[in-house]
Write a protein that holds these residues in place. Structure first.
Motif, mmCIF file in Angstrom:
data_model
loop_
_atom_site.group_PDB
_atom_site.id
_atom_site.type_symbol
_atom_site.label_atom_id
_atom_site.label_comp_id
_atom_site.label_asym_id
_atom_site.label_seq_id
_atom_site.Cartn_x
_atom_site.Cartn_y
_atom_site.Cartn_z
ATOM 1 N N ARG A 64 0.904 -1.157 0.094
ATOM 2 C CA ARG A 64 0.160 0.138 -0.094
ATOM 3 C C ARG A 64 0.591 1.399 -0.378
ATOM 4 N N GLU A 65 2.091 1.145 0.439
ATOM 5 C CA GLU A 65 2.959 2.479 0.527
ATOM 6 C C GLU A 65 3.504 2.834 -0.779
ATOM 7 N N ILE A 66 3.325 1.752 -1.702
ATOM 8 C CA ILE A 66 4.580 2.651 -3.429
ATOM 9 C C ILE A 66 2.907 3.323 -3.887
ATOM 10 N N PRO A 67 3.654 3.699 -4.263
ATOM 11 C CA PRO A 67 2.706 4.962 -5.029
ATOM 12 C C PRO A 67 2.590 4.912 -6.513
ATOM 13 N N GLU A 68 1.111 4.854 -6.404
ATOM 14 C CA GLU A 68 -0.090 4.183 -7.154
ATOM 15 C C GLU A 68 0.460 4.613 -8.925
ATOM 16 N N ASP A 69 1.675 5.622 -8.762
ATOM 17 C CA ASP A 69 1.676 6.119 -10.490
ATOM 18 C C ASP A 69 3.421 4.989 -10.308
ATOM 19 N N THR A 70 3.280 4.157 -9.420
ATOM 20 C CA THR A 70 4.882 3.512 -10.148
ATOM 21 C C THR A 70 4.286 2.525 -11.555
ATOM 22 N N GLN A 71 5.253 2.786 -12.104
ATOM 23 C CA GLN A 71 6.027 2.117 -13.085
ATOM 24 C C GLN A 71 6.899 1.201 -13.349
ATOM 25 N N TRP A 72 6.140 -0.144 -13.553
ATOM 26 C CA TRP A 72 7.615 -0.924 -12.975
ATOM 27 C C TRP A 72 8.243 -1.692 -14.801
ATOM 28 N N TRP A 73 9.305 -2.133 -13.975
ATOM 29 C CA TRP A 73 11.116 -1.797 -15.737
ATOM 30 C C TRP A 73 11.421 -3.318 -15.377
ATOM 31 N N VAL A 142 14.133 -10.702 -8.621
ATOM 32 C CA VAL A 142 14.710 -9.251 -7.527
ATOM 33 C C VAL A 142 13.860 -8.026 -7.638
ATOM 34 N N MET A 143 12.901 -7.626 -6.528
ATOM 35 C CA MET A 143 12.224 -6.486 -6.765
ATOM 36 C C MET A 143 13.031 -4.696 -6.243
ATOM 37 N N LEU A 144 13.142 -4.062 -7.156
ATOM 38 C CA LEU A 144 13.887 -2.304 -6.394
ATOM 39 C C LEU A 144 12.982 -1.843 -6.169
ATOM 40 N N ILE A 145 12.804 -0.313 -5.650
ATOM 41 C CA ILE A 145 12.264 0.979 -6.563
ATOM 42 C C ILE A 145 13.221 1.420 -6.175
ATOM 43 N N GLY A 146 12.582 3.211 -6.837
ATOM 44 C CA GLY A 146 13.694 4.186 -6.781
ATOM 45 C C GLY A 146 12.547 5.536 -7.978
ATOM 46 N N VAL A 147 13.628 6.539 -7.424
ATOM 47 C CA VAL A 147 12.381 7.368 -8.105
ATOM 48 C C VAL A 147 12.993 7.374 -9.517
ATOM 49 N N ASP A 148 14.206 7.481 -10.405
ATOM 50 C CA ASP A 148 13.907 6.906 -11.330
ATOM 51 C C ASP A 148 16.169 6.491 -11.510
ATOM 52 N N ARG A 176 21.784 -15.528 -13.661
ATOM 53 C CA ARG A 176 20.997 -15.796 -12.302
ATOM 54 C C ARG A 176 20.100 -14.764 -12.166
ATOM 55 N N LEU A 177 19.981 -13.546 -12.125
ATOM 56 C CA LEU A 177 18.856 -12.547 -11.404
ATOM 57 C C LEU A 177 18.316 -11.960 -12.565
ATOM 58 N N ARG A 178 17.206 -11.982 -12.053
ATOM 59 C CA ARG A 178 16.097 -11.140 -12.912
ATOM 60 C C ARG A 178 16.017 -9.798 -12.190
ATOM 61 N N LEU A 179 16.391 -8.304 -12.979
ATOM 62 C CA LEU A 179 16.108 -7.193 -11.640
ATOM 63 C C LEU A 179 14.964 -6.418 -12.631
ATOM 64 N N VAL A 180 14.077 -6.073 -11.667
ATOM 65 C CA VAL A 180 12.768 -5.736 -11.394
ATOM 66 C C VAL A 180 12.538 -4.342 -11.137
ATOM 67 N N CYS A 181 12.554 -2.588 -11.360
ATOM 68 C CA CYS A 181 12.116 -1.771 -10.147
ATOM 69 C C CYS A 181 11.347 -0.863 -10.220
ATOM 70 N N GLY A 182 10.533 -0.903 -9.617
ATOM 71 C CA GLY A 182 9.355 0.284 -9.703
ATOM 72 C C GLY A 182 10.196 1.814 -9.853
ATOM 73 N N PHE A 183 9.296 2.754 -10.725
ATOM 74 C CA PHE A 183 10.022 4.023 -10.420
ATOM 75 C C PHE A 183 8.980 4.794 -10.406
#
Length: 244
Positions: A64-73, A142-148, A176-183
């Motif tokens: 719920r704390e992840i911003p609604e406008d997050t784009q996942w890449w 593996v999942m990450l979050i950031g501004v950009d 071995r790792l697939r990296l996904v980030c929400g911006f």
């Protein structure tokens, strides 16, 4: 940092749930939903809603704390990007980091402890994961979050796997790792990315607001005819997630 391709929130939730599904919260009805988890149809909105509800059993307050406008890449990190990756600032990572949450710093502290022959539950887990990474197998997300992509990013899920990967040759991490980030431009309002009094107050308010939420009640999304007590009955009632 290089963006590879845009992915949906439904896919991110699906991958997150796979990593969580072994926990005891799913013991009572794991057999009912394992097909939805391990063989997902991301085009089916009801399936996506079921996976979200299942994830919310453990991670509602986080998500719920992840911003609604997050784009996942899906992303790729260059060597210079590694110094901008921070571990999740909670639990044992806070103690281990000694105030420096850079994943490289944490990995180096763990490396020194391993070389000194220290023993702990965390070190045992890191050693097991480090060994597993060196064998061939499917990529682990593996999942990450950031501004950009130009600013620091924080590990949201997969902290142990990512830190373990820093203790093996770089080519193994890539393999071995697939990296996904929400911006999101609003990510600095998320307490998992930026821990301050304002964000923690928002987190607390959100927890209170959703105390009686039914978002994690997966049964409201499954037809009564499918809510059997026997695995075989359930499969017969709903069919395989991939059935036409």
């Amino acid at each position: 940092m290089k963006k590879i391709r845009r992915i949906t929130e439904a896919e991110v939730i699906s991958e997150f749930l796979k990593a969580e599904f072994y926990h005891r919260e799913f013991d009572a009805d794991r057999y009912k939903y394992e097909n939805f988890v391990f063989d997902p149809n991301l085009m089916d909105e009801n399936e996506n809603a079921i996976r979200r509800a299942l994830l919310y059993r453990r991670r509602a307050t986080m998500w719920r704390e992840i911003p609604e406008d997050t784009q996942w890449w899906e992303i790729e990190l260059e060597d210079d990007d590694l110094k901008r990756v921070n571990v999740f600032p909670r639990a044992h990572w806070r103690r281990l980091s000694a105030g420096n949450f850079q994943a490289l710093h944490v990995a180096e502290r763990l490396r020194r402890q391993i070389e000194r022959g220290k023993n702990s539950e965390l070190l045992s887990k890191i050693n097991i994961l480090r060994t597993r990474l060196q064998y061939e197998g499917p990529k682990s997300t593996v999942m990450l979050i950031g501004v950009d992509e130009s600013q620091p990013v924080t590990l949201l899920e997969g902290n142990h796997r990512f830190v373990s990967a820093l203790l093996v040759p770089r080519q193994i991490m890539l393999r071995r790792l697939r990296l996904v980030c929400g911006f999101s431009a609003n990510m600095d309002k998320c307490c998992w990315y930026k821990t301050d009094l304002v964000n923690l107050a928002h987190y607390t308010k959100n927890r209170i607001k959703h105390l009686w939420s039914r978002e994690a009640d997966v049964h409201r999304l499954v037809p009564e005819s499918a809510q059997s007590t026997e695995p075989g009955d359930y499969v017969n009632a709903v069919g395989s997630p991939n059935s036409e």
